[in-house]
Scaffold this motif. Structure first.
Motif, mmCIF file in Angstrom:
data_model
loop_
_atom_site.group_PDB
_atom_site.id
_atom_site.type_symbol
_atom_site.label_atom_id
_atom_site.label_comp_id
_atom_site.label_asym_id
_atom_site.label_seq_id
_atom_site.Cartn_x
_atom_site.Cartn_y
_atom_site.Cartn_z
ATOM 1 N N GLU A 36 0.904 -1.196 0.053
ATOM 2 C CA GLU A 36 -0.061 -0.099 0.126
ATOM 3 C C GLU A 36 0.791 1.185 0.002
ATOM 4 O O GLU A 36 2.102 1.428 0.537
ATOM 5 C CB GLU A 36 -0.729 0.069 1.218
ATOM 6 N N GLU A 77 -3.452 -2.016 -6.461
ATOM 7 C CA GLU A 77 -4.355 -0.866 -7.230
ATOM 8 C C GLU A 77 -3.485 -0.225 -8.231
ATOM 9 O O GLU A 77 -2.358 0.411 -7.707
ATOM 10 C CB GLU A 77 -5.269 -0.255 -6.339
ATOM 11 N N GLU A 120 0.378 5.196 1.669
ATOM 12 C CA GLU A 120 -0.369 6.331 2.737
ATOM 13 C C GLU A 120 0.240 7.676 2.163
ATOM 14 O O GLU A 120 1.376 7.700 2.531
ATOM 15 C CB GLU A 120 -0.422 5.700 3.949
ATOM 16 N N VAL A 157 4.201 6.816 2.530
ATOM 17 C CA VAL A 157 4.622 5.972 3.422
ATOM 18 C C VAL A 157 4.365 4.184 2.985
ATOM 19 O O VAL A 157 3.239 4.304 2.540
ATOM 20 C CB VAL A 157 4.007 5.988 4.950
ATOM 21 N N ILE A 158 5.324 3.612 3.122
ATOM 22 C CA ILE A 158 5.253 2.212 2.528
ATOM 23 C C ILE A 158 5.822 1.188 3.696
ATOM 24 O O ILE A 158 6.660 1.592 4.293
ATOM 25 C CB ILE A 158 5.885 1.858 1.246
ATOM 26 N N PRO A 159 5.225 -0.090 3.628
ATOM 27 C CA PRO A 159 5.804 -1.097 4.675
ATOM 28 C C PRO A 159 7.294 -1.239 4.268
ATOM 29 O O PRO A 159 7.667 -1.523 2.905
ATOM 30 C CB PRO A 159 4.893 -2.074 4.212
ATOM 31 N N PHE A 198 -5.094 7.018 -0.070
ATOM 32 C CA PHE A 198 -4.817 5.820 0.382
ATOM 33 C C PHE A 198 -5.018 4.750 -0.863
ATOM 34 O O PHE A 198 -5.922 4.800 -1.584
ATOM 35 C CB PHE A 198 -5.785 5.449 1.660
ATOM 36 N N ILE A 199 -3.704 4.150 -1.197
ATOM 37 C CA ILE A 199 -3.777 3.087 -2.416
ATOM 38 C C ILE A 199 -3.601 1.870 -1.823
ATOM 39 O O ILE A 199 -2.165 1.665 -1.283
ATOM 40 C CB ILE A 199 -2.553 3.818 -3.344
ATOM 41 N N PRO A 200 -4.880 0.924 -1.795
ATOM 42 C CA PRO A 200 -4.445 -0.122 -1.123
ATOM 43 C C PRO A 200 -3.417 -1.022 -2.177
ATOM 44 O O PRO A 200 -2.958 -0.635 -3.373
ATOM 45 C CB PRO A 200 -5.893 -0.708 -1.348
ATOM 46 N N PRO A 201 -3.138 -2.071 -1.595
ATOM 47 C CA PRO A 201 -2.132 -3.040 -2.501
ATOM 48 C C PRO A 201 -2.881 -3.316 -3.917
ATOM 49 O O PRO A 201 -4.008 -3.735 -3.777
ATOM 50 C CB PRO A 201 -1.853 -4.376 -1.418
#
Lengths: 109, 109
Positions: B54, B87, B56, B104-106, B82-85
């Motif tokens: 994702e 997409e 944020e 922000v990314i994981p 917010f861009i979900p995984p």
């Protein structure tokens, strides 16, 4: 995809004069972390505390300090603050306008 | 605790006119997610792509659009995206000044 403006999210007054908006949260489908926007009135402060999760913080506007065990560090627009897990901290507004910052935390179930 | 100003972090030019600063990263001790600051020159765009994590995102300044499979949505200062995984997405600068945003990314090992 969620696209909004941050004032569209209703603020919660966590402490007197300390307003938090969860602008991207689990309820939006966020799987790992939550983006919040804090707004502190002049003279207001978040509690001086510690917890087992990190903060990743970006200052949008205003003037203040971050307090740690080592003392106070000034912050303002474009400041970046990383607070590791289990480190004492608070944010205090020392200016005449709102202190506004993004603060990202992990979502813990 | 790490306290800095974002220009202190050296930018990487990921694509022509697309600059990324990793303002809080694994190298700083961040355990879960990485805060980056993107700066796109006028007319520039991130690639239209998808990935299994994702975004944020918070827009700091400038004017542009987010592109998805549903089309273009205008964004500017104080927009939240917010861009979900998984997409499809890209960010394009449609203004005359830099388009600047937090993303922000994981951290995936």
């Amino acid at each position: 995809m969620k696209i909004s403006k941050y004032p569209d999210t209703k603020p919660e007054e966590d402490y007197p004069g300390v307003f938090r908006r969860d602008i991207i949260a689990a309820a939006d489908g966020a799987p790992n972390f939550c983006m919040r926007l804090f707004e502190l009135e002049p003279g207001r402060s978040t509690p001086y505390h510690t917890h087992p999760w990190e903060h990743e913080t970006f200052i949008l506007s205003g003037k203040g300090v971050v307090v740690s065990e080592k003392g106070e560090t000034p912050i303002d627009k474009d400041s970046v603050v990383f607070i590791p897990p289990d480190e004492q901290h608070c944010f205090t507004n020392k200016g005449n306008d709102a202190l506004r910052f993004i603060c990202v935390i992990p979502i813990v179930s």
